[in-house]
Write an enzyme that holds these catalytic residues in place. Structure first.
Site, PDB file in Angstrom:
ATOM      1  CG  ASP A 106     -10.227  -3.223   1.775  1.00 30.33           C
ATOM      2  OD1 ASP A 106     -10.396  -1.987   1.776  1.00 30.33           O
ATOM      3  OD2 ASP A 106     -11.128  -4.033   2.072  1.00 30.33           O
ATOM      4  CD1 TRP A 116      -2.520   1.335   9.279  1.00 32.65           C
ATOM      5  CD2 TRP A 116      -2.697   3.512   8.780  1.00 32.65           C
ATOM      6  NE1 TRP A 116      -1.315   1.928   9.554  1.00 32.65           N
ATOM      7  CE2 TRP A 116      -1.395   3.260   9.252  1.00 32.65           C
ATOM      8  CE3 TRP A 116      -3.043   4.823   8.393  1.00 32.65           C
ATOM      9  CZ2 TRP A 116      -0.427   4.265   9.366  1.00 32.65           C
ATOM     10  CZ3 TRP A 116      -2.087   5.814   8.514  1.00 32.65           C
ATOM     11  CH2 TRP A 116      -0.797   5.532   8.998  1.00 32.65           C
ATOM     12  CG  ASN A 133     -13.293   2.454  -4.629  1.00 28.43           C
ATOM     13  OD1 ASN A 133     -12.234   1.901  -4.944  1.00 28.43           O
ATOM     14  ND2 ASN A 133     -14.057   1.987  -3.640  1.00 28.43           N
ATOM     15  NE  ARG A 189     -10.945  -6.978   0.338  1.00 23.12           N
ATOM     16  CZ  ARG A 189     -11.997  -6.505  -0.297  1.00 23.12           C
ATOM     17  NH1 ARG A 189     -12.557  -7.209  -1.249  1.00 23.12           N
ATOM     18  NH2 ARG A 189     -12.505  -5.323   0.006  1.00 23.12           N
TER      19      ARG A 189
HETATM   20  C1  IPE Z   1     -11.942  -2.841  -3.089  1.00 22.31           C
HETATM   21  O1  IPE Z   1     -12.014  -2.301  -1.832  1.00 22.31           O
HETATM   22  C2  IPE Z   1     -11.404  -1.829  -4.053  1.00 22.31           C
HETATM   23  C3  IPE Z   1      -9.999  -1.461  -3.877  1.00 22.31           C
HETATM   24  C4  IPE Z   1      -9.172  -1.998  -3.026  1.00 22.31           C
HETATM   25  C5  IPE Z   1      -9.522  -0.430  -4.747  1.00 22.31           C
HETATM   26  P1  IPE Z   1     -13.360  -1.644  -1.273  1.00 22.31           P
HETATM   27  O2  IPE Z   1     -13.044  -1.212   0.106  1.00 22.31           O
HETATM   28  O3  IPE Z   1     -13.845  -0.612  -2.220  1.00 22.31           O
HETATM   29  O4  IPE Z   1     -14.358  -2.876  -1.291  1.00 22.31           O
HETATM   30  P2  IPE Z   1     -15.616  -3.213  -0.345  1.00 22.31           P
HETATM   31  O5  IPE Z   1     -16.520  -2.027  -0.401  1.00 22.31           O
HETATM   32  O6  IPE Z   1     -15.084  -3.466   1.016  1.00 22.31           O
HETATM   33  O7  IPE Z   1     -16.189  -4.451  -0.942  1.00 22.31           O
HETATM   34  C1  IPE Z   2      -8.610   0.662   0.160  1.00 17.51           C
HETATM   35  O1  IPE Z   2      -8.828   1.128   1.443  1.00 17.51           O
HETATM   36  C2  IPE Z   2      -8.314   1.784  -0.820  1.00 17.51           C
HETATM   37  C3  IPE Z   2      -9.400   2.069  -1.762  1.00 17.51           C
HETATM   38  C4  IPE Z   2     -10.490   1.396  -1.877  1.00 17.51           C
HETATM   39  C5  IPE Z   2      -9.209   3.200  -2.650  1.00 17.51           C
HETATM   40  P1  IPE Z   2     -10.277   1.607   1.935  1.00 17.51           P
HETATM   41  O2  IPE Z   2     -10.390   3.077   1.701  1.00 17.51           O
HETATM   42  O3  IPE Z   2     -11.321   0.781   1.304  1.00 17.51           O
HETATM   43  O4  IPE Z   2     -10.170   1.315   3.482  1.00 17.51           O
HETATM   44  P2  IPE Z   2     -11.307   0.731   4.418  1.00 17.51           P
HETATM   45  O5  IPE Z   2     -11.773  -0.551   3.783  1.00 17.51           O
HETATM   46  O6  IPE Z   2     -12.389   1.758   4.492  1.00 17.51           O
HETATM   47  O7  IPE Z   2     -10.629   0.499   5.724  1.00 17.51           O
HETATM   48 MG    MG Z   3     -12.175  -0.965   1.853  1.00 23.40          MG
END
Ligand code: IPE
Ligand code: IPE
Ligand code: MG
Length: 238
Positions: free
Chosen positions: A16, A21, A64, A184
């Site tokens: 995550d 980033w 997602n 995580r």
């Molecule tokens: C969890 O991250 C899913 C993945 C890392 C693929 P998210 O960014 O989707 O989760 P939330 O929305 O912060 O709970």
């Molecule tokens: C995790 O990074 C990757 C996926 C969930 C696909 P994020 O895209 O959730 O990154 P943040 O949480 O918005 O920073």
């Molecule tokens: Mg995220």
């Protein structure tokens, strides 16, 4: 406890922080996802070095799909490109790719790329890399329950015969041991629908590092922290 026993057999990572980033650097979110590929290589190298046999990476949740279409499309492209580009190196390293999640929702092209990567790496014996794609724990449990209910309806088993093993065997993870350690990144302290059944006795570790900044050393630190944990499984301390 022997030194060997302190190495987690199965590490699962919720990757995550890609979006944050990117935002910190004034870049687009997809650039954060692209920057998240090298840390996957690093985690895999470190896992192999430690003798971790299973590495599960949460790459795309069922939730997602609700993100902007451009981001979802960029992620799909990245998955396809990555599995093609990385496969020769994975074969050389003895890595076997497997997937959990419902792949039926992916386009025919994405399904083909994923199936090819699995087939080409099928002989890998050093590490099993399990990609959680269109995965969510509740969706997995719903699909498992439907399968079990169908067997009961067909008269193949009685409701009373259903036990924990029946359920574990109906999940996408049936072939794999439960995760010993779930990491995580990005400082969020939640599981976000990841391996809820399988995580029953997993050690949890939350690190503030954003996924694109994750390194082999970060993995080493997680394994060291795991070795210090006292797993009791509900029993009294030996
Ligand atoms: C969890 O991250 C899913 C993945 C890392 C693929 P998210 O960014 O989707 O989760 P939330 O929305 O912060 O709970
Ligand atoms: C995790 O990074 C990757 C996926 C969930 C696909 P994020 O895209 O959730 O990154 P943040 O949480 O918005 O920073
Ligand atoms: Mg995220």
């Amino acid at each position: 406890m022997s030194e060997e026993k302190r190495i987690p057999q199965h590490v699962a990572i919720i990757m995550d922080g890609n979006g944050r980033w990117a935002a910190l650097r004034g870049k687009e979110r997809y650039e954060g996802h692209a920057a998240g590929v090298e840390p996957v290589r690093a985690a895999l190298r470190a896992a192999a070095r430690h003798g971790v046999k299973y590495l599960t990476l949460y790459a795309f949740s069922t939730e997602n799909w609700g993100r902007p279409a451009a981001e979802v499309d960029a992620l799909m492209e990245l998955f396809c490109r990555s599995v093609v580009d990385e496969t020769p190196e994975l074969v050389a390293q003895g890595v076997r790719i497997r997937m959990i999640g419902d792949r039926n929702r992916f386009s025919e092209k994405v399904q083909r790329y994923l199936a090819e990567a699995e087939a080409r790496t099928a002989d890998g014996r050093r590490v099993t890399l399990i990609l959680a794609l269109n995965y969510s724990s509740r969706d997995e449990i719903v699909r498992a329950v439907r399968g079990i209910a169908a067997r009961v309806a067909a008269g193949e088993m009685t409701p009373g015969a259903i036990d924990e093993r029946t359920i574990a065997a109906a999940l996408d993870t049936a072939e794999y041991p439960d995760p010993d350690l779930i990491v995580r990144t990005s400082g969020e302290c939640r599981l976000s629908n990841f391996l809820l059944w399988q995580a029953s006795y997993a050690e949890l570790l939350f690190t503030p590092v954003l996924w694109p900044d994750f390194t082999e050393e970060e993995f080493d630190r997680a394994v060291e922290e795991y070795a210090r944990r006292d797993r009791r499984f509900g029993l009294v301390k030996r």
